[in-house]
Design an enzyme around this catalytic site. Sequence first.
Site, mmCIF file in Angstrom:
data_model
loop_
_atom_site.group_PDB
_atom_site.id
_atom_site.type_symbol
_atom_site.label_atom_id
_atom_site.label_comp_id
_atom_site.label_asym_id
_atom_site.label_seq_id
_atom_site.Cartn_x
_atom_site.Cartn_y
_atom_site.Cartn_z
ATOM 1 N N ASP A 180 0.918 -1.002 0.008
ATOM 2 C CA ASP A 180 0.110 -0.128 -0.111
ATOM 3 C C ASP A 180 0.964 1.322 -0.067
ATOM 4 O O ASP A 180 2.069 1.033 -0.081
ATOM 5 C CB ASP A 180 -0.979 -0.015 1.167
ATOM 6 C CG ASP A 180 -2.343 0.473 0.888
ATOM 7 O OD1 ASP A 180 -2.299 1.710 0.316
ATOM 8 O OD2 ASP A 180 -3.401 -0.028 0.833
ATOM 9 N N HIS A 253 -2.817 3.317 -4.358
ATOM 10 C CA HIS A 253 -2.199 2.812 -3.520
ATOM 11 C C HIS A 253 -0.940 2.198 -3.724
ATOM 12 O O HIS A 253 -0.510 1.242 -3.020
ATOM 13 C CB HIS A 253 -3.158 1.719 -2.906
ATOM 14 C CG HIS A 253 -4.460 1.979 -2.031
ATOM 15 N ND1 HIS A 253 -4.588 2.275 -1.068
ATOM 16 C CD2 HIS A 253 -5.687 2.196 -2.653
ATOM 17 C CE1 HIS A 253 -5.858 2.744 -0.672
ATOM 18 N NE2 HIS A 253 -6.529 2.517 -1.653
ATOM 19 N N ASP A 315 -8.949 -0.606 -5.967
ATOM 20 C CA ASP A 315 -9.629 0.244 -5.223
ATOM 21 C C ASP A 315 -9.269 1.933 -5.073
ATOM 22 O O ASP A 315 -7.867 1.837 -5.094
ATOM 23 C CB ASP A 315 -9.791 -0.310 -3.895
ATOM 24 C CG ASP A 315 -8.660 -0.340 -3.112
ATOM 25 O OD1 ASP A 315 -7.584 -0.921 -3.579
ATOM 26 O OD2 ASP A 315 -8.540 -0.147 -1.856
ATOM 27 N N GLU A 316 -9.937 2.608 -5.018
ATOM 28 C CA GLU A 316 -9.709 3.961 -4.686
ATOM 29 C C GLU A 316 -8.444 4.602 -5.441
ATOM 30 O O GLU A 316 -7.591 5.164 -4.819
ATOM 31 C CB GLU A 316 -9.329 4.086 -3.239
ATOM 32 C CG GLU A 316 -10.495 3.572 -2.199
ATOM 33 C CD GLU A 316 -10.170 3.469 -0.689
ATOM 34 O OE1 GLU A 316 -10.538 4.031 0.308
ATOM 35 O OE2 GLU A 316 -9.013 3.153 -0.445
ATOM 36 N N TYR A 407 -15.887 -4.837 8.133
ATOM 37 C CA TYR A 407 -14.631 -4.134 8.535
ATOM 38 C C TYR A 407 -14.596 -4.188 10.036
ATOM 39 O O TYR A 407 -15.093 -3.276 10.695
ATOM 40 C CB TYR A 407 -14.909 -2.729 7.819
ATOM 41 C CG TYR A 407 -14.580 -2.524 6.367
ATOM 42 C CD1 TYR A 407 -14.529 -3.683 5.589
ATOM 43 C CD2 TYR A 407 -13.707 -1.493 5.955
ATOM 44 C CE1 TYR A 407 -14.228 -3.684 4.207
ATOM 45 C CE2 TYR A 407 -13.122 -1.492 4.597
ATOM 46 C CZ TYR A 407 -13.199 -2.482 3.741
ATOM 47 O OH TYR A 407 -13.096 -2.635 2.366
ATOM 48 N N PHE A 408 -13.787 -4.875 10.351
ATOM 49 C CA PHE A 408 -13.074 -5.000 11.855
ATOM 50 C C PHE A 408 -12.524 -3.876 12.185
ATOM 51 O O PHE A 408 -11.759 -4.156 13.308
ATOM 52 C CB PHE A 408 -12.837 -6.440 12.058
ATOM 53 C CG PHE A 408 -13.709 -7.619 11.680
ATOM 54 C CD1 PHE A 408 -15.104 -7.381 11.615
ATOM 55 C CD2 PHE A 408 -13.498 -8.749 11.796
ATOM 56 C CE1 PHE A 408 -15.885 -8.290 11.234
ATOM 57 C CE2 PHE A 408 -14.532 -10.009 11.472
ATOM 58 C CZ PHE A 408 -15.634 -9.635 11.395
ATOM 59 N N ASP A 409 -12.145 -2.871 11.192
ATOM 60 C CA ASP A 409 -11.314 -1.955 11.780
ATOM 61 C C ASP A 409 -12.455 -0.734 12.459
ATOM 62 O O ASP A 409 -12.020 0.310 12.894
ATOM 63 C CB ASP A 409 -10.385 -1.063 10.746
ATOM 64 C CG ASP A 409 -10.909 -1.014 9.564
ATOM 65 O OD1 ASP A 409 -12.211 -1.315 9.260
ATOM 66 O OD2 ASP A 409 -10.473 -0.003 8.834
ATOM 67 N N TRP A 457 -7.913 -3.608 8.325
ATOM 68 C CA TRP A 457 -7.012 -2.333 7.945
ATOM 69 C C TRP A 457 -6.225 -2.036 9.054
ATOM 70 O O TRP A 457 -6.869 -1.566 10.165
ATOM 71 C CB TRP A 457 -8.068 -1.452 7.275
ATOM 72 C CG TRP A 457 -8.958 -1.805 5.918
ATOM 73 C CD1 TRP A 457 -10.022 -2.186 5.891
ATOM 74 C CD2 TRP A 457 -7.929 -2.235 4.705
ATOM 75 N NE1 TRP A 457 -10.368 -2.634 4.649
ATOM 76 C CE2 TRP A 457 -9.220 -2.666 3.898
ATOM 77 C CE3 TRP A 457 -6.732 -2.157 4.168
ATOM 78 C CZ2 TRP A 457 -8.855 -3.116 2.778
ATOM 79 C CZ3 TRP A 457 -6.659 -2.456 2.810
ATOM 80 C CH2 TRP A 457 -7.720 -3.115 2.163
ATOM 81 N N GLU A 459 -4.226 0.857 9.981
ATOM 82 C CA GLU A 459 -3.875 2.224 10.292
ATOM 83 C C GLU A 459 -4.118 2.276 11.653
ATOM 84 O O GLU A 459 -2.819 2.937 12.497
ATOM 85 C CB GLU A 459 -4.904 3.220 9.584
ATOM 86 C CG GLU A 459 -4.748 3.355 8.195
ATOM 87 C CD GLU A 459 -5.821 2.612 7.447
ATOM 88 O OE1 GLU A 459 -6.217 1.350 7.850
ATOM 89 O OE2 GLU A 459 -6.124 2.980 6.279
HETATM 90 C C1 ACM Z 1 -10.714 -0.753 0.550
HETATM 91 O O1 ACM Z 1 -11.204 -0.504 1.763
HETATM 92 N N1 ACM Z 1 -10.261 0.496 -0.034
HETATM 93 C C2 ACM Z 1 -10.994 -1.900 -0.099
#
Ligand code: ACM
Length: 520
Positions: A180, A253, A315-316, A407-409, A457, A459
């Site tokens: 990333d 990314h 993504d993104e 999403y477990f963040d 994720w 972060e």
């Molecule tokens: C993502 O959460 N950008 C896949």
Amino acid sequence: MLKKGEKNKNALIPGVESYREGTGEFSLLGSVSLLSLSPGLEDMARLLAAYLTREGVTPVVGKGDHPGEGPAITLKIEGKAEEHEMGFPDESYHLEVQADRIALTAPHRAGLARAVQTLRQLAGTGTAIPAAEIGDRPRLPWRGMHLDVSRHFFSKEEVLRFIDTIALFRFNKFHFHLTDDQGWRPEIKKYPRLTEVGSRRSGTLIGHYSDKPHRFEDTPYGGFYTRRDMEEIVEFARVREIDIIPEIDMPGHMQAAISAYPELGCTGMTLEPRCTWGISQHILNPQETTLNFMRDVLDEIMDIFPYTFIHVGGDEAHKYEWEEQRRVQDRMAELGLESEEELQSWFISRMGEHVRRRDRRMIGWDEILEGGLADGAIVMSWRSEEGGIEAARLGAPVINCPCERTYFDYYQGPKEKEPLAIGGYLPLEKVYRFEPVPAEIPDSKKYLVMGSQGQLWSEYMETFDRVEYMAFPRALALAETLWCRPEEKDWEGFQDRLPRALSLLDRWGVNYHGREPRRG
Ligand code: ACM
């Protein structure tokens, strides 16, 4: 499976399809012989022996024999494997516990691997296992957990431990988010600067991305996996019949890679791996040299990870530099493409062709639908369920992991009581009540939904302890949601079984939300 409201006689999570009590119990005190009755199961027998040793049993591993006198556990491939329409292996198994025998049988190694984990759960709750006959099989073939090792890096040992913990709950996919903006983690022999330069950032954001002004800790931060590390991870997962899905996220990314090889970028600017969260504007340039570079990277990744599925992100991807750069606009004109979304699709399609040449299949996040879906691509739908519904309509396989459910963040309790997280709110019950096959998909296309997975994720997960805290027990709720059929699910029953499952996590030294602070 137990009927709703019936008292749980076992504490298995996920619940099993059928459980019939027998008489007597199998003692876990003393010595037990462990026999693989089919060829090629020695590794699995050794794994089971290692688990049982942790429970105080003294296992003696043998093979190709009939059990003699004394207590014995046998592993055997038996019966005809059912063909899955998407080519996944049959994961059904049978587990019989008698006073002096435990027999694990399955038509395929994958099922035996699940049986080993069910036995690991049963053995972890006392000094004897009550006699019982278990027949079991999963509802969905894609039951995964994801881990981002870019924003924060987790050691090989931690990754192995994570794989071993998810195996306990019969997960079968580990999505390894390897690259990333904030760090490139896999060693690539042909391009050593990816890790020499790309795996190390000069600092890290303190606090939340939305706190302004941004403050940084200026200690360099980094880490990467050598090829040998990744091979070890693959071998560890292989014994447990867990597939690893490596992800090389492109064309966005990619700041860490562009920092290492500026020619991959659009501007030639000198960059460094990103020290803050959020998404970099820097994107790969779509010239042929870049595509070849990425093909080389994917080749090494496919050499290391011998699995069908290869994830290319998608993504993104901010298209700002593509809009601004003459060179990119010329390239679009040359290719006859009318929008930057089409350019992204073109780029992803080239990667898909490359992956297909090696008989693999490409996965991308749902943005890969935007400029037209690449042939043969599998869509991982994260922004909502819409991407998955659209992909299924187009006939593409889907992994349905909408952020609001998987999403477990996200926070799992009241924000003021929880450690810093990205945002959102995803408590245990909301994960449990997730239906992974969207009702909007016509019945004839529902088979295209292969399953789902939980996302970690990282972060806001500086330590591996925090990763486990965010993962568990939500991953247990997801595991049951994916393994059991909807009519077998029971939130009350799950809550009854949870304390025993959590005591298993205690036994294995795994952190989780709600755990009493460690003593000593
Ligand atoms: C993502 O959460 N950008 C896949």
